[in-house]
Design an enzyme around this catalytic site. Structure first.
Site, PDB file in Angstrom:
ATOM      1  N   GLY A 136       0.902  -1.779   0.461  1.00 31.17           N
ATOM      2  CA  GLY A 136      -0.058   0.382   0.092  1.00 31.17           C
ATOM      3  C   GLY A 136       0.318   0.842   0.436  1.00 31.17           C
ATOM      4  O   GLY A 136       2.012   0.729  -0.505  1.00 31.17           O
ATOM      5  N   ASP A 179      -5.997   9.394   0.442  1.00 36.77           N
ATOM      6  CA  ASP A 179      -5.654   9.337  -0.020  1.00 36.77           C
ATOM      7  C   ASP A 179      -6.753   7.442  -0.741  1.00 36.77           C
ATOM      8  O   ASP A 179      -6.788   6.440  -0.907  1.00 36.77           O
ATOM      9  CB  ASP A 179      -4.441   7.742   0.240  1.00 36.77           C
ATOM     10  CG  ASP A 179      -4.006   7.605  -0.943  1.00 36.77           C
ATOM     11  OD1 ASP A 179      -4.321   7.652  -2.055  1.00 36.77           O
ATOM     12  OD2 ASP A 179      -2.999   6.566  -0.813  1.00 36.77           O
TER      13      ASP A 179
END
Ligand SMILES: *[C@@H]1O[C@H](CO)[C@@H](O)[C@H](O)[C@H]1NC(C)=O
Ligand SMILES: *[C@@H]1O[C@H](CO)[C@@H](O)[C@H](O)[C@H]1NC(C)=O
Ligand SMILES: *[C@@H]1O[C@H](CO)[C@@H](O)[C@H](O)[C@H]1NC(C)=O
Ligand SMILES: *[C@@H]1O[C@H](CO)[C@@H](O)[C@H](O)[C@H]1NC(C)=O
Ligand SMILES: *[C@@H]1O[C@H](CO)[C@@H](O)[C@H](O)[C@H]1NC(C)=O
Ligand SMILES: *[C@@H]1O[C@H](CO)[C@@H](O)[C@H](O)[C@H]1NC(C)=O
Ligand SMILES: *[C@@H]1O[C@H](CO)[C@@H](O)[C@H](O)[C@H]1NC(C)=O
Ligand SMILES: *[C@@H]1O[C@H](CO)[C@@H](O)[C@H](O)[C@H]1NC(C)=O
Ligand SMILES: *[C@@H]1O[C@H](CO)[C@@H](O)[C@H](O)[C@H]1NC(C)=O
Length: 782
Positions: free
Chosen positions: A501, A618
């Site tokens: 990630g 995000d």
């Protein structure tokens, strides 16, 4: 027990016929005796009844409350809160018309205060409201107007009303805010849906039968939603109610009709230890398994009531009786809850900023009016003094604060956790001995001892770990601290990488109880241990159905890891953007819409409902994980503060690329809008093709929208499947509103939820104008 249920079932079956014949008017002089708990005044269809119920847990001799009870035995109102003996009775006064509860000694314990107001009868209706009436129709008194600790559907809770349980109270303020208070002074929880400039005219709070808690006033048609129970709109005959419990928490419960079993469906304070005064004065709250427990700060203290640890603690030697020196007991990872008005007293009664924690300790020690102090290690270094009075504490390995309490020297800390786990070992040993001993009898005692030694040491290691894991079960709010060694072991030396990630790689791990977890090695953090613990503490307060749950963390030397629940179905991108070499399951429209709605709810929680607002920064399909039921769980939130943001974000709102523009929660709204459009269309935001007329997704979609061809925007692979066109329309309009160039034009996330749900009307969105500013970025991203 079963006979009781049978009787109940029988009475439910029989009631419809009986109620035809029975008009349930309670006439003056009617009496209920506590000695006969089968006697009751029932509502016409039998859903509710008023009678005496034994106190739970049972007392000896037995004591009772006169209560209105929902079918199955759930009390929703009581005549006062003082238990009475079995000679007590409840009577509608034959001549004066007041309803009163009289104890065996003839003392009136509770009275409706309606004497001589002309009350001529009483009745209990099918919503659970007990009404005293004059002249057959005019309401003089109603139990809904005098609630005790519960609100049920159909009941209007207004600013005049208050729910109470012990020292705790729940109120609705005239500006539409609700709050929970301790001792009518310390507000430890509140939630408001209206903004402060709005003075609402007589707002009321109501619980809808479907499980929505909302506040409405005459100017609002639909009401503002405060909370959803997590069985919201679930079908079946479920009775829902809101109750202020004796632990100071407010909960929505659901109960299947007649079952008598109540299940928590929503809770106001997720982290029970953050309820002020839960452990009494000087009591320190922590978790044992999923249950909060109360202990004293150190062995310098003892419980006020050894039978009830929630009553709090007192010093064995009072500070004024101390013959030797006073000292400050130090408690790491411990916080004294500080809420106005009893928070933050510095020397001059204002905030003070300390350079280090040692001065927070010292300045309290030398200040005769300071009893204890607590320093929040959040970078601000604010030191709170506690004057002698009520002090409520919370300890948890993830709490980034240190607290001090004045005690008579020497400070004797509690037994350390490692000694407690020795206790665990002893216990497990004893058990193993008994079980295996019985099986093997006296055979080969020496040999078997050796065998247990090897075997059970492994088992015990596992036990303590799963016991640790049990810590975070449900609303405990406390993530577990793992050692790096443990994490290495349970990820098999970080063997299986699940992905990487924005903030580091993620590995698969298995806990001792076989729970699969995702372990993230956080990278790019330059800050220290304290900041990381801050992040963990922020994350640990984020409990929501649509957020990935943090199970634990590791903060050892330079290692920074986070342990999350594992999501079986990976992330949304895997389903939305399938390519020929990566085919997969196609999500149908209903699932997509629910994912979009769930994601919006999760983000709303981060923005508006967390103790500290969190901007995700995000949001992208890769960060929307799907559990086994394809419910959306937002991940990777709360890290933006510690990691360097640059290069991470994919769905940039225009303000990110403008200089000096403030990044607010509206940046998340923008990214969400892009993701929503991708979810509807199954296309990448920046993917340009002949099908999209060589335009970026949203520009093409807006064109189609203007042409009136919303169905054309929907993922063409859903062709032939059933699609709710109205939902599509809503989703598309919402996405255009979300990606407006000006942050102020974009709706807040909470409004997005309401728009998607169809609760709020959606105006026609103007074209998002960001095309020019976005195109260069688009090429970079590609
Ligand atoms: C309640 O108790 C009183 C005295 O014990 C008795 O006279 C009366 O009949 C009882 N009432 C009912 C409805 O059982
Ligand atoms: C009793 O009446 C209430 C209120 O009208 C209704 O909601 C409930 O379903 C009824 N129960 C039965 C068993 O008829
Ligand atoms: C109600 O009271 C009024 C006067 O206060 C009286 O005229 C009327 O008859 C009463 N109605 C009933 C049903 O008792
Ligand atoms: C609650 O507040 C009252 C004054 O408002 C105070 O006298 C009392 O001591 C408080 N109770 C506790 C347990 O501190
Ligand atoms: C607050 O209320 C005013 C007046 O109704 C309204 O214009 C404004 O948009 C509201 N602000 C928020 C944040 O809802
Ligand atoms: C509502 O009023 C209370 C008390 O007057 C205040 O503390 C709170 O901030 C207000 N809430 C909002 C949303 O304006
Ligand atoms: C709101 O109304 C209350 C009572 O009607 C009043 O006391 C208060 O001053 C009003 N507040 C504002 C901000 O108008
Ligand atoms: C509630 O459920 C019913 C059917 O079970 C459904 O028709 C309705 O749309 C749902 N309402 C909401 C707001 O989800
Ligand atoms: C108390 O403190 C003084 C000064 O720090 C020290 O000299 C003395 O030994 C201490 N007494 C005790 C009983 O600890």
């Amino acid at each position: 027990m079963t006979t009781k249920i049978q009787i109940l079932l029988l009475s439910i079956l029989l009631l419809p016929t009986i109620s035809l014949a029975m008009v349930n008017i309670i006439s003056p002089g009617s009496t209920l005796n506590a000695s006969n708990t089968n006697q009751a005044w029932s509502s016409p269809n039998g859903t509710f009844s008023l009678g005496f119920i034994p106190i739970n847990p049972p007392t000896s001799p037995p004591t009772f409350l006169a209560a209105i009870v929902y079918s199955g035995g759930i009390p929703i109102w009581s005549a006062g809160t003082i238990p009475v003996d079995s000679a007590a009775y409840l009577q509608l006064h034959p001549t004066e018309g007041n309803l009163r509860l009289v104890s065996g000694s003839g003392h009136t314990v509770w009275d409706s205060a309606t004497a001589n107001l002309g009350v001529s009868s009483a009745s209990l209706d099918d919503y659970g409201n007990l009404v005293l009436t004059r002249n057959g129709t005019i309401q003089v008194w109603a139990s809904f107007e005098h609630p005790t600790d519960t609100v049920v559907p159909g009941q209007k809770f207004s600013t005049r009303h208050v729910l109470r349980n012990g020292l705790y109270s729940f109120r609705l303020l005239s500006n539409g805010t609700v709050n929970l208070k301790w001792n009518d002074s310390t507000a430890y929880w509140s939630r408001g849906t209206f903004n402060s400039s709005n003075n609402r005219t007589s707002p009321t709070l109501g619980l809808q039968p479907t499980g929505i808690l909302s506040v409405s006033d005459p100017t609002l048609t639909r009401g503002a939603i405060m909370a959803y129970s997590n069985d919201y709109n679930q079908s079946g005959e479920i009775f829902r109610f809101l109750r202020l419990d004796s632990d100071g928490n407010l909960r929505i419960y659901g109960s299947d009709k007649g079952s008598g079993i109540q299940t928590v469906r929503w809770v106001a304070v997720e982290d029970q230890c953050r309820v002020f005064g839960f452990c009494g004065n000087m009591g320190i709250c922590s978790y044992s398994g999923k249950n909060p427990i109360c202990r004293c700060p150190s062995q310098n203290f003892e419980l006020l009531d050894p039978k009830d640890s929630r009553k709090g603690c007192k010093r064995k030697v009072a500070t004024e009786d101390c013959a030797g020196n006073l000292t400050m007991l130090t408690m790491e990872h411990t916080l004294f809850l500080t809420f106005p008005p009893q928070s933050l007293f510095a020397v001059e009664g204002s905030e003070i900023f300390m350079v280090g924690i040692s001065s927070c300790r010292m300045s309290c020690l030398v200040n005769p009016t300071c009893d204890a102090s607590t320093i929040l290690s959040d970078g601000g270094g604010m030191c709170y003094y506690k004057m002698p009075g009520f002090i409520s504490g919370y300890t948890n390995p993830a709490l980034p604060s240190t607290s001090y309490v004045k005690v008579c020297s020497p400070a004797v800390p509690n037994a350390s956790p490692s000694m407690r786990s020795d206790g665990w070992r002893m216990h497990a040993w004893a058990l193993a001995m008994v079980v295996i001993g019985t099986i093997l009898g006296l055979i080969a005692l020496e040999g078997s001892l050796w065998w247990w030694c090897c075997r059970s040491s492994r088992k015990i290691g596992g036990l303590s770990l799963s016991a640790k894991y049990a810590l975070i079960e449900y609303a405990s709010g406390a993530p577990v601290e793992f050692s790096y060694r443990e994490l290495r072991r349970l990820t098999k030396e970080f063997k299986e990488k699940l992905g990487s990630g924005g903030f580091g790689a993620v590995y698969r791990g298995v806990l001792a109880d076989r729970t699969v977890v995702a372990v993230k090695r956080v990278e790019g953090i330059e800050e220290g241990e304290r900041q990381f613990r801050m992040v963990v503490s922020t994350l640990s307060c984020t409990h929501h159905l649509n957020l990935v749950r943090l199970i634990g963390f590791c903060c050892e030397r330079s290692h920074r890891l986070l342990v999350y629940e594992f999501m079986q179905n990976k992330s949304l991108d895997n389903f939305l953007f399938q390519t020929d070499d990566k085919p997969g399951k196609l999500l149908n429209w209903e699932t997509r819409f629910n994912i979009a709605l769930g994601t919006a709810r999760g983000i709303t929680y981060l923005h508006d409902e967390c103790p500290e607002s969190i901007i995700h920064c995000d949001i992208k399909p890769e960060n929307i994980l799907l559990d086994k039921n394809y419910s959306a769980k937002v991940s990777d939130f709360g890290l933006a503060k510690v990691a360097t943001l640059k290069d991470h974000i994919d769905y940039l709102a225009p303000e990110w690329v403008q200089e000096n523009a403030a990044i607010t929660s509206k940046a998340d709204v923008y990214s969400y809008g892009m993701v929503l459009l991708e979810t509807v269309s199954g296309r990448r935001n920046m993917e340009v093709s002949a099908e999209t007329n060589w335009k970026v997704l949203w520009a093409w979609a807006y064109e189609e929208f203007e042409k009136g061809n919303v169905v054309g925007i929907v993922d063409r692979r859903l062709g032939g499947q059933e699609v709710d066109v109205e939902q599509v329309m809503r989703a598309i309009k919402v996405s255009f509103w979300c990606i407006q160039e000006q942050p102020s034009e974009r709706p807040r996330m909470g409004k997005v939820v309401h728009m998607l749900e169809g609760i709020t009307e959606i105006h026609r969105p103007p074209p998002p104008k960001a095309l020019n500013t976005l195109l260069p970025t688009a090429t970079i991203l590609n």
